[in-house]
Design a protein around this motif. Structure first.
Motif, PDB file in Angstrom:
ATOM      1  N   PRO A  98       0.745  -1.237   0.065  1.00  0.00           N
ATOM      2  CA  PRO A  98       0.085   0.001   0.108  1.00  0.00           C
ATOM      3  C   PRO A  98       0.945   1.266   0.133  1.00  0.00           C
ATOM      4  O   PRO A  98       2.046   1.437   0.290  1.00  0.00           O
ATOM      5  CB  PRO A  98      -0.848  -0.216   1.212  1.00  0.00           C
ATOM      6  N   VAL A  99       0.225   2.544  -0.330  1.00  0.00           N
ATOM      7  CA  VAL A  99       0.940   3.745  -0.381  1.00  0.00           C
ATOM      8  C   VAL A  99       0.272   4.650   0.790  1.00  0.00           C
ATOM      9  O   VAL A  99      -0.832   4.555   0.749  1.00  0.00           O
ATOM     10  CB  VAL A  99       0.576   4.354  -2.013  1.00  0.00           C
ATOM     11  N   PRO A 100       1.186   5.191   1.386  1.00  0.00           N
ATOM     12  CA  PRO A 100       0.422   6.018   2.551  1.00  0.00           C
ATOM     13  C   PRO A 100      -0.085   7.308   2.060  1.00  0.00           C
ATOM     14  O   PRO A 100       0.224   7.783   0.972  1.00  0.00           O
ATOM     15  CB  PRO A 100       1.872   6.363   3.143  1.00  0.00           C
ATOM     16  N   SER A 101      -1.033   7.756   2.866  1.00  0.00           N
ATOM     17  CA  SER A 101      -1.704   8.833   2.459  1.00  0.00           C
ATOM     18  C   SER A 101      -1.014  10.035   2.751  1.00  0.00           C
ATOM     19  O   SER A 101      -0.100  10.384   3.425  1.00  0.00           O
ATOM     20  CB  SER A 101      -2.830   8.953   3.476  1.00  0.00           C
ATOM     21  N   ILE A 102      -1.298  11.200   1.948  1.00  0.00           N
ATOM     22  CA  ILE A 102      -0.650  12.411   2.182  1.00  0.00           C
ATOM     23  C   ILE A 102      -1.483  13.458   2.839  1.00  0.00           C
ATOM     24  O   ILE A 102      -1.274  14.645   2.414  1.00  0.00           O
ATOM     25  CB  ILE A 102       0.149  12.891   0.778  1.00  0.00           C
ATOM     26  N   ILE A 103      -2.656  12.934   3.139  1.00  0.00           N
ATOM     27  CA  ILE A 103      -3.442  14.078   3.525  1.00  0.00           C
ATOM     28  C   ILE A 103      -3.059  14.796   4.848  1.00  0.00           C
ATOM     29  O   ILE A 103      -3.641  16.025   5.183  1.00  0.00           O
ATOM     30  CB  ILE A 103      -4.904  13.490   4.134  1.00  0.00           C
ATOM     31  N   GLU A 104      -2.112  14.438   5.596  1.00  0.00           N
ATOM     32  CA  GLU A 104      -1.501  15.232   6.739  1.00  0.00           C
ATOM     33  C   GLU A 104      -0.726  16.390   6.249  1.00  0.00           C
ATOM     34  O   GLU A 104      -0.395  17.185   6.735  1.00  0.00           O
ATOM     35  CB  GLU A 104      -0.669  14.098   7.569  1.00  0.00           C
ATOM     36  N   ILE A 105      -0.125  16.063   4.814  1.00  0.00           N
ATOM     37  CA  ILE A 105       0.758  17.136   4.230  1.00  0.00           C
ATOM     38  C   ILE A 105      -0.244  17.934   3.113  1.00  0.00           C
ATOM     39  O   ILE A 105      -0.130  19.153   3.410  1.00  0.00           O
ATOM     40  CB  ILE A 105       1.702  16.685   3.651  1.00  0.00           C
ATOM     41  N   PHE A 106      -1.064  17.435   2.645  1.00  0.00           N
ATOM     42  CA  PHE A 106      -1.983  18.196   1.743  1.00  0.00           C
ATOM     43  C   PHE A 106      -3.589  17.698   1.923  1.00  0.00           C
ATOM     44  O   PHE A 106      -3.828  16.745   1.443  1.00  0.00           O
ATOM     45  CB  PHE A 106      -1.704  18.049   0.492  1.00  0.00           C
ATOM     46  N   PRO A 107      -4.263  18.330   2.939  1.00  0.00           N
ATOM     47  CA  PRO A 107      -5.476  18.001   3.323  1.00  0.00           C
ATOM     48  C   PRO A 107      -6.523  17.548   2.002  1.00  0.00           C
ATOM     49  O   PRO A 107      -7.446  16.627   1.989  1.00  0.00           O
ATOM     50  CB  PRO A 107      -6.200  18.754   4.139  1.00  0.00           C
ATOM     51  N   GLY A 108      -6.189  18.503   0.974  1.00  0.00           N
ATOM     52  CA  GLY A 108      -7.011  18.534  -0.304  1.00  0.00           C
ATOM     53  C   GLY A 108      -6.735  17.003  -0.955  1.00  0.00           C
ATOM     54  O   GLY A 108      -7.486  16.861  -2.028  1.00  0.00           O
ATOM     55  N   ALA A 109      -5.981  16.269  -0.727  1.00  0.00           N
ATOM     56  CA  ALA A 109      -5.568  15.228  -1.229  1.00  0.00           C
ATOM     57  C   ALA A 109      -6.691  14.085  -1.040  1.00  0.00           C
ATOM     58  O   ALA A 109      -6.775  12.788  -1.757  1.00  0.00           O
ATOM     59  CB  ALA A 109      -4.154  14.466  -1.182  1.00  0.00           C
TER      60      ALA A 109
END
Length: 157
Positions: A98-109
């Protein structure tokens, strides 16, 4: 513009050499290749570095190459208003990685991560903390309209 891209590529190679596995300029855009384990560090660095300032998340998409061992590409596009440049970050993965989420960096993702999750039906492309907690409307309507269950959907995949 290609001079600016060459300078940016050289700068990123110096500061993030251990985070990228490849770099190329094609069609007027810089493409950086990485892996899932280094994705968060790379995107954070591109956002926070004073010379990069890729502070705007543009989009995310998934690409499926069924004949390849790592059959999925996950592709991110970021924009630096300061540089007036885009960067593409690309990584390969398979069904088990799996690929980690980037919502902690870019919430719009979050919306784009949910869309990628919908597209591939099973939750292996993106791991998010809470963005996948509800059943997406499109799949919900499909399942209720046709009497389909999750087991039937997963059997198709």
């Amino acid at each position: 513009m290609s001079e600016a891209l060459n300078e940016l590529s050289a700068h990123i190679g110096e500061i993030a050499g251990g985070l990228i596995t490849g770099s190329e300029i094609r069609y007027g855009e810089l493409t950086l290749t990485t892996d899932a384990a280094r994705l968060i560090d790379l995107i954070t660095l591109l956002r926070d570095d004073v010379q990069c300032e890729f502070v705007s998340f543009i989009d995310l998409c998934g690409v499926d190459y069924p004949r390849r061992a790592n059959r999925f590409d996950v592709v991110y596009h970021l924009l630096s208003p300061r540089q007036n440049l885009r960067v593409r970050i690309k990584l390969e993965t398979d069904e088990a990685t799996p690929v980690p989420s980037i919502i902690e960096i870019f919430p719009g993702a979050g919306w784009f991560e949910r869309e990628a999750w919908d597209m591939y039906i099973w939750p292996l492309i993106i791991i998010t903390k809470d963005s996948l907690r509800t059943l997406p409307l499109g799949i919900s309507l499909f399942m209720s309209s046709y009497g389909t269950s999750w087991d039937q959907l997963l059997a198709i995949a």
